[in-house]
Design an enzyme around this catalytic site. Structure first.
Site, mmCIF file in Angstrom:
data_model
loop_
_atom_site.group_PDB
_atom_site.id
_atom_site.type_symbol
_atom_site.label_atom_id
_atom_site.label_comp_id
_atom_site.label_asym_id
_atom_site.label_seq_id
_atom_site.Cartn_x
_atom_site.Cartn_y
_atom_site.Cartn_z
ATOM 1 C CG ASN A 144 -0.984 7.122 2.663
ATOM 2 O OD1 ASN A 144 -0.896 5.908 3.293
ATOM 3 N ND2 ASN A 144 -0.993 8.070 3.524
ATOM 4 C CG ASP A 145 -0.227 11.342 2.675
ATOM 5 O OD1 ASP A 145 -1.089 10.665 2.332
ATOM 6 O OD2 ASP A 145 -0.057 11.858 3.697
ATOM 7 C CD1 TRP B 37 -0.836 2.381 2.277
ATOM 8 C CD2 TRP B 37 -2.919 1.923 1.464
ATOM 9 N NE1 TRP B 37 -1.685 3.410 2.496
ATOM 10 C CE2 TRP B 37 -2.788 3.166 1.958
ATOM 11 C CE3 TRP B 37 -3.875 1.232 0.787
ATOM 12 C CZ2 TRP B 37 -3.966 3.847 1.915
ATOM 13 C CZ3 TRP B 37 -5.214 2.049 0.659
ATOM 14 C CH2 TRP B 37 -5.242 3.341 1.183
ATOM 15 C CD GLU C 296 -5.107 13.902 6.949
ATOM 16 O OE1 GLU C 296 -4.861 13.190 7.838
ATOM 17 O OE2 GLU C 296 -5.481 13.717 5.735
ATOM 18 C CG PHE D 183 1.624 9.110 10.708
ATOM 19 C CD1 PHE D 183 1.682 7.625 10.398
ATOM 20 C CD2 PHE D 183 0.280 9.620 11.031
ATOM 21 C CE1 PHE D 183 0.975 6.780 10.808
ATOM 22 C CE2 PHE D 183 -0.576 8.834 11.292
ATOM 23 C CZ PHE D 183 -0.426 7.487 11.127
ATOM 24 C CB SER D 184 3.246 12.629 5.878
ATOM 25 O OG SER D 184 2.213 11.663 4.878
ATOM 26 C CG ASP E 285 0.708 15.251 7.667
ATOM 27 O OD1 ASP E 285 1.214 14.225 8.153
ATOM 28 O OD2 ASP E 285 -0.369 15.417 7.581
ATOM 29 C CD GLN F 201 3.071 8.294 5.575
ATOM 30 O OE1 GLN F 201 2.362 8.132 6.490
ATOM 31 N NE2 GLN F 201 4.253 8.356 5.911
HETATM 32 C C1 FRU Z 1 -2.830 12.033 4.901
HETATM 33 C C2 FRU Z 1 -2.419 11.148 6.008
HETATM 34 C C3 FRU Z 1 -1.407 12.280 6.808
HETATM 35 C C4 FRU Z 1 -0.661 11.175 7.683
HETATM 36 C C5 FRU Z 1 -0.558 9.976 6.822
HETATM 37 C C6 FRU Z 1 -0.664 8.778 7.516
HETATM 38 O O1 FRU Z 1 -3.288 11.340 3.852
HETATM 39 O O2 FRU Z 1 -3.570 11.062 6.900
HETATM 40 O O3 FRU Z 1 -2.002 13.276 7.567
HETATM 41 O O4 FRU Z 1 0.728 11.673 7.946
HETATM 42 O O5 FRU Z 1 -1.608 10.303 5.752
HETATM 43 O O6 FRU Z 1 -0.369 7.682 6.402
#
Ligand code: FRU
Length: 488
Positions: A36-37, A34, A215, A96-97, A161, A53
């Site tokens: 994400n950011d 997976w 975020e 996290f980010s 973040d 992420q």
């Molecule tokens: C945004 C978020 C951030 C966080 C990260 C966790 O998509 O929720 O705020 O750091 O993803 O994976």
């Protein structure tokens, strides 16, 4: 074996199990699992580094690692080992980010350490440093920003973040937080050495229509304006904007560096598609401001997960930014145009109700640019795909309205929002009577750019592959030019 080595070994062993049917080619993706950011986007020693992420162990979100890749042109990516993995007392439940900065030739990552003990979530800001830009060591005195910095200002459970930057010899970081009334807010911190930080100010606070938490902030100066971009959770839908569960917004204005407040002159959604979140920018080659985002949306079904393909998520195409008339505008990264093998080029094609079908012109890695003169036509339609399985574009001249829809294309995607939209609309006025449309298609994504200024990002997962382009108009519109190329 530490947690980074364990993740790298898992990736080596499992990468061949990934099903590549829907995998993109020139968009950054994780080898397995997976994402994400985008995180830590930086131009460092002549190359772009992009972290993300990452949860390697499943195609759903889990304890966050930082994946890592680099590129010279932002289209061809070289995979690098995992940069960060959770494990310390202050980040045991996730790294996290965050962002990256160069200091004294070294690459620093500033990220959020996330922990959950019983009911208590704790999010603190941390540093990791690398001599070679590949292997990172967490700072022994982490965290560098924690409870004591935000007493009386914000809660420690939604505080994340950090985007770090340098200005007039000082380091700053903008960090997302939320007010007691569940509104988004962005905090500004200052440091002389990246190690010791002080709280400076609340840079900006949202109103009660602008989401329950903000975020991934990013603050930069561009074309004479300060721009603060961020990603609100559950921002209220307004007209054609903010239809997704989580949105992205650009605030344009000026920072008053005496008070540490952002004076807003305008704000608007950054991308009008369905799959665009948590954008981050870097200052690239030739001082260009470049943005990349996660091309997916929270809390929606992910076909590649449901189908057991063992991966989920991709980055967008990086985009070049500029500010005009108090709006943040974007167009594809310019290296795209150097990577094209042009396969079709025509001028002055008349469109009518009888569709023109260009068979097999849209491959899995296609760029297409169309310039449409509407003349007296009210509607123009472009359909990508085959038979009834098409990704659709409509333009209404009367309303200056673009609609892009994935309703008839492939696997249904649903979410936890009241209504999951499989289409989005945006106003795009004609320029000199014409509309310039550019599409960038990678296997399961199509990104749309209009008039060198606005964008819509869509993922789609076709059940059967179709590569035709069908064009029609309600009256006699003219396609003044069409150019299609393979992205190499
Ligand atoms: C945004 C978020 C951030 C966080 C990260 C966790 O998509 O929720 O705020 O750091 O993803 O994976």
């Amino acid at each position: 074996m530490d947690a980074v080595q364990k993740a790298n070994q898992y990736i080596r062993e499992k990468r061949t199990e990934v099903v590549d049917e829907y995998r993109n080619h020139f968009h950054l993706m994780a080898p397995v699992g997976w994402i994400n950011d985008p995180n830590g986007f930086i131009y460092f020693r002549g190359e772009y580094h992009l972290f993300y992420q990452f949860y390697p162990y499943d195609s759903v979100w889990g304890p966050m690692h930082w994946g890592h890749a680099k590129s010279k042109d932002l289209l061809h990516w070289e995979e690098l080992p995992v940069a960060l993995a959770p494990g310390e007392s202050y980040d045991k439940d996730g790294c996290f980010s965050g962002s990256a900065i160069e200091k004294d030739g070294k690459l620093y990552l500033m990220y959020t350490g996330h922990t959950v003990v019983g009911e208590q979530v704790r999010q603190v800001q941390c540093l990791a440093v690398s001599e070679d830009g590949i292997v990172f060591k967490k700072y022994a005195q982490n965290p560098i920003i924690a409870e004591e910095h935000i007493a009386d200002v914000a809660q420690i459970d939604d505080f994340r973040d950090p985007k770090v930057f340098q200005r007039e010899g000082h380091f700053y970081s903008v960090v997302a937080a939320k007010t007691a009334e569940s509104r988004g807010q962005i905090l500004l911190f200052e440091s002389e050495d990246l190690l010791e930080w002080q709280f400076s100010s609340v840079l900006l606070e949202g109103d009660d229509e602008q989401g329950v938490m903000w975020e991934c902030p990013d603050l930069f100066h561009l074309d004479g304006k300060d721009v603060l971009i961020l990603s609100p959770i559950e921002m209220d839908k307004k007209g054609l904007s903010y239809w997704n569960t989580s949105s992205t917004v650009a605030f344009i204005g000026a920072v008053d560096w005496q008070t540490g407040r952002f004076i807003v002159e305008n704000h608007h959604e950054i991308d009008h598609g369905v799959d665009f979140y948590a954008p981050q920018t870097c200052l690239g080659k030739e001082d260009k401001r470049i943005m990349v985002a996660w091309m997916q949306m929270w809390h929606r079904t992910m076909p590649t997960h449901d189908l057991g393909h063992k991966w989920s998520g991709s980055m967008t195409l990086p985009r070049e930014l500029f500010v005009e008339k108090n709006r943040l505008l974007q167009r594809p990264i310019q290296t795209l145009y150097q990577s094209l093998d042009i396969t079709l080029q025509k001028e002055n094609l008349e469109l009518s109700e009888q569709p023109i079908i260009l068979e097999k012109v849209i491959s899995d890695q296609t760029y297409a640019a169309l310039s449409i003169a509407m003349n007296d036509a009210q509607e123009v339609a472009l359909l990508f795909g085959h038979g009834g399985n098409t990704l659709e574009f409509h333009y209404s001249a009367e309303e200056s309205l673009v609609t892009v829809s994935r309703k008839n294309s492939g696997w249904k995607i649903s979410g936890n929002e009241e209504e999951t939209y499989d289409f989005r609309c945006m106003r795009v006025p004609l320029v000199d009577g014409k509309l310039k449309v550019e599409i960038v298609r990678d296997t399961s994504s199509m990104e749309w750019f209009f008039n060198d200024s606005t964008a819509m990002s869509f993922t789609f997962y076709e059940k059967s592959k179709g590569h035709d382009l069908m064009l029609s108009a309600s009256d006699r519109a003219v396609l003044t030019s069409i150019k299609i190329g393979e992205i190499q």
